[in-house]
Write a protein that holds these residues in place. Sequence first.
Motif, short mmCIF file in Angstrom:
data_model
loop_
_atom_site.label_atom_id
_atom_site.label_comp_id
_atom_site.label_asym_id
_atom_site.label_seq_id
_atom_site.Cartn_x
_atom_site.Cartn_y
_atom_site.Cartn_z
N ARG A 19 0.94 -1.29 -0.10
CA ARG A 19 0.32 -0.35 -0.20
C ARG A 19 0.60 1.28 -0.13
NH1 ARG A 19 -2.90 -3.77 3.94
NH2 ARG A 19 -4.45 -3.98 3.57
N ILE A 23 -3.30 10.18 2.84
CA ILE A 23 -4.05 10.92 3.61
C ILE A 23 -4.74 12.24 3.91
CG2 ILE A 23 -6.28 10.73 4.55
CD1 ILE A 23 -5.74 7.98 5.54
N GLN A 44 -10.11 12.30 4.02
CA GLN A 44 -10.00 11.25 2.78
C GLN A 44 -10.62 10.63 4.56
OE1 GLN A 44 -6.96 12.05 0.61
NE2 GLN A 44 -7.80 11.71 -0.96
N ASN A 45 -10.71 9.81 4.24
CA ASN A 45 -10.84 8.40 4.78
C ASN A 45 -10.20 6.66 3.94
OD1 ASN A 45 -12.54 9.93 6.43
ND2 ASN A 45 -14.27 9.03 5.87
N TYR A 46 -9.48 6.01 5.32
CA TYR A 46 -9.47 5.24 5.03
C TYR A 46 -9.11 4.24 5.57
CZ TYR A 46 -5.45 1.73 2.90
OH TYR A 46 -4.69 0.44 2.36
N ARG A 47 -10.03 2.44 5.91
CA ARG A 47 -10.02 1.16 6.58
C ARG A 47 -9.00 -0.06 6.17
NH1 ARG A 47 -12.11 -3.39 7.68
NH2 ARG A 47 -12.51 -3.54 9.41
N ASP A 69 -9.76 -3.35 0.34
CA ASP A 69 -9.28 -1.68 1.84
C ASP A 69 -10.61 -1.25 1.27
OD1 ASP A 69 -7.21 -3.42 2.31
OD2 ASP A 69 -5.77 -1.75 1.36
N LYS A 71 -11.99 2.91 0.80
CA LYS A 71 -11.40 4.42 0.46
C LYS A 71 -12.91 5.65 0.70
CE LYS A 71 -7.50 2.83 -1.96
NZ LYS A 71 -6.78 3.58 -3.16
N TYR A 98 -18.29 5.68 2.37
CA TYR A 98 -17.54 4.63 1.90
C TYR A 98 -16.79 3.98 0.75
CZ TYR A 98 -14.56 5.25 6.88
OH TYR A 98 -13.48 5.42 7.25
#
Length: 288
Positions: A19, A23, A44-47, A69, A71, A98
């Motif tokens: 990765r 962000i 921004q979101n990221y998991r 993932d 985003k 998301y």
Amino acid sequence: MAGTILVDTNIQDAQHFDRSFIIGGIGTSYKPNANTDIYANISQNYRAVNFNDMRVNNPNLQVDPNLSDEKGFSVDLGIRSSVQDKVVYDVSVFYINYDNRIGSVLMVDESTLRLYRLRTNIARSRNYGAEVFVEAELLRLLRQKNKKSDWGLSWFINTTVQDARYVDSEESAFRDKKVEHVPNVIMRTGLTGKWKTFQLSYQLSYTSKQYTDATNTEKVVTAVVGEVPAYYVMDLSAKYTWKKLSFGAGLNNLTDNVYFTRRAEGYPGPGIIPADPLNFYASISLKL
């Protein structure tokens, strides 16, 4: 139970994820006066897929090998202020998006016809709503400015109203369905009375209905997935301070409600996990 090995299976597996990402976010605020703040943020979101998403040891739960993932981004806009230290409030609206949100789906094993949960990327989800927090010193509102008193009475309320759903799904089973574990209403309110060093507090919590899988299953015989009905809980607590000693006591679930908030795929399930009934606690502390 007799020491006889029935099944002995060893499965070798290796997965590697590379990765590289940035962000970003930006926020701004404006103060029309010393006690008021108007604010706005976007980020921004990221998991990432984590170890618990990929590794399970439970026949009632399986994981999609192509899990990826999540985003997205989130936006919020609000205002917070205080009125002569007697009333404090914070009101905001928000939007959360998301892509490829990870969720749970109820599936049927074609060979055994057994129901199981599959953790996979469901679809894009969006969540929008509003949150309100207000705290007021009720007796201070009635007293003259700067007049002191041994008595105090404060009230607060924190309420979130939201709607979280899966959208843009190619599967009709998920389209416009509610996101798991996201109730439409969450409310907390309470009163705290004070007299010198004695304090008595009451709190009411309410959570509306929610679901535990992406297809919004109402009920299954195993109780592994399904609806979590709306519930409320009342708590009462007291505290008294004398010199360096503090004495506390309280009652949780004052009305002895029967409710639950979780469902378990394995131990101590499968099935619902009942919440605690009416219970009492007491404490003594010494400050040195």
